[in-house]
Design an enzyme around this catalytic site. Structure first.
Site, PDB file in Angstrom:
ATOM      1  N   GLY A   1      35.614  49.490  15.781  1.00  0.00           N
ATOM      2  CA  GLY A   1      34.274  49.962  14.048  1.00  0.00           C
ATOM      3  C   GLY A   1      33.790  49.474  13.130  1.00  0.00           C
ATOM      4  O   GLY A   1      33.077  48.429  14.176  1.00  0.00           O
ATOM      5  N   ASN A   2      33.852  49.656  12.533  1.00  0.00           N
ATOM      6  CA  ASN A   2      32.802  48.891  11.090  1.00  0.00           C
ATOM      7  C   ASN A   2      33.911  48.724   9.859  1.00  0.00           C
ATOM      8  O   ASN A   2      34.116  49.396   9.441  1.00  0.00           O
ATOM      9  CB  ASN A   2      30.916  48.869  11.487  1.00  0.00           C
ATOM     10  N   TYR A   3      32.417  47.770   8.681  1.00  0.00           N
ATOM     11  CA  TYR A   3      32.986  47.663   7.701  1.00  0.00           C
ATOM     12  C   TYR A   3      33.006  48.939   6.513  1.00  0.00           C
ATOM     13  O   TYR A   3      33.218  48.623   5.348  1.00  0.00           O
ATOM     14  CB  TYR A   3      32.767  46.492   6.784  1.00  0.00           C
TER      15      TYR A   3
END
Ligand code: C5P
Length: 403
Positions: free
Chosen positions: A213-215
């Site tokens: 995933g990512n932020y």
């Protein structure tokens, strides 16, 4: 004031709570009345410790409401009627206590009760000491109000009543007035338009409990959805996993997890859409063979993840778009900003690209502010300053609509 104000004839409920900044509300009231607005002041009991109702009723030409009943006559003040009467509700100053009550629905005074009954746009101008402003409970409560669609007029950094210096000074009356004028000048200008928005990260499954995933927080996309809905558009918000929520009746939220699911949801909505705004931070790669059961550390060596490329949703829509459809992309860059943004604009066949640079503090994942430049396919560049994401959202639609 020159010319006719867009606020002329509008019904404004001005809520005043018990803070030192209450004295500034007199100037705000004066500006509203001068612009021709009809203003009904509601004070919390604590506000009367700071300024008198007499000043406010004289300036507004209406008795100030503070209690549920007028004591000597028994006349009942209908918060429901007031909620329906209002075209806008402005709470300035909004103390930490009133903000907390609004966030959780504690209807123990006339102001919060009217707030809960209001169908109109609500503006909240917080004012408090810097430590109260920074307290996690205040931060969370303000976030909650934002999720209800309320517009937060951020306090300024400056000297506070305590003589400490920090964030918490209520925005100046002229600036609050300008926010209201701008709001009404664009209200409803996207009526009849259908807008598709992607937001948040995507999660790409490694196994049932792990993902890539990512932020991305989704805040920019949710602010864009709120702005489009506020302007009268019908919105489909295709959202990756985020902790945000929306309550606007014109926003349909389609929750997805992976890029493939996001693409499918977009493909379904895009043919009916006039404008698509792609803010999602779509994972570039996904595991080629997600495990069906949890990968066990004890049972195998360090696994090697084979990845496959995810579809480019913006480029897919860009390739499919019909005459008249507008596709807007975002570019988050750390270097060669303009060159990379313009490359994406043409490669994905976009009409606009919104560039934000990770070099600008305050313009990254999770913040409430952003600083953008918007490039059009026609070769025009618009630069904007650092501002709250809801104002960035307004700038984006103003640019698209040529305002
Ligand atoms: O190529 P890059 O990821 O920097 O492009 C960013 C823009 O493209 C954003 O608008 C983003 O939402 C969109 N995008 C997409 N699908 C992808 C990758 C990016 O829609 N797989």
């Amino acid at each position: 004031m020159t010319g006719k104000s867009i606020l002329e004839g509008r019904h404004v409920v001005l809520g005043i709570t018990g803070g030192i900044a209450a004295y500034k509300s007199v100037s705000l009231l004066r500006l509203l009345v001068k612009a021709g607005a009809q203003v009904q002041v509601i004070m919390t009991p604590a506000a009367k410790e700071f300024i008198t109702p007499v000043t406010l009723s004289a300036l507004s030409g209406r008795p100030v409401i503070s209690e549920f009943f007028t004591a000597n006559t028994g006349e009942w003040h209908s918060h429901v009627d007031l909620g329906l009467w209002a075209d806008a509700m402005v709470i300035a100053p909004a103390t930490a206590s009133t903000i907390a009550k609004m966030a959780s629905g504690v209807a123990d005074n006339m102001l919060v009760t009217s707030y809960l009954s209001a169908r109109a746009q609500v503006f909240v101008a917080p004012a408090m000491d810097l430590d109260m402003m920074a307290h996690p409970s205040t931060v969370r409560n303000i976030d909650t109000l934002r999720s209800y669609g309320n517009i937060i007029i951020e306090p300024e950094v400056g000297e506070l009543a305590s003589h400490l210096i920090g964030k918490g000074r209520m925005e100046e009356p002229e600036a609050i007035f300008n926010v209201l004028e701008r709001y009404f000048s664009s209200a409803g200008d996207m009526a009849g338009k259908k807008v598709l928005i992607t937001a948040g990260p995507t999660y790409e499954k490694i196994d049932p409990v792990r993902f890539i995933g990512n932020y991305s927080s989704g805040k920019m996309g949710y602010a864009i959805a709120a702005e489009a809905a506020r302007r009268g558009a019908e919105v489909t918000l295709v959202s990756g996993p985020v902790s945000l929520s929306v309550t606007h009746p014109s926003i349909k939220v389609v929750r997805v997890e992976s890029a493939m699911q996001m693409l499918a949801a977009c493909e379904e909505a895009f043919p009916q859409s006039d404008i698509a705004v792609m803010t999602a931070a779509v994972a570039d790669y996904a595991p080629a063979h997600p495990a069906q059961v949890k990968i066990k550390r004890e049972k195998q060596d360090v696994p090697v993840l084979e990845l496959v490329k995810n579809p480019d949703i913006a480029a897919t829509l860009g390739a499919e778009k019909r005459e008249g459809q507008i596709v807007v992309g975002f570019a988050l860059e750390t270097d060669n900003e303009q060159e990379n943004a313009l490359d994406k604009l043409s490669r994905k066949n976009l009409d606009y690209i919104v560039l934000n640079s990770l070099r600008d503090a305050g313009a990254c994942f999770g913040t409430d502010t952003n600083k953008v430049s918007i490039f059009s396919a026609a070769g025009v560049r618009h630069d904007f300053g650092m501002k709250p994401k809801n104002e960035v959202a307004r700038d984006i639609f103003d640019t698209i609509l040529g305002k």
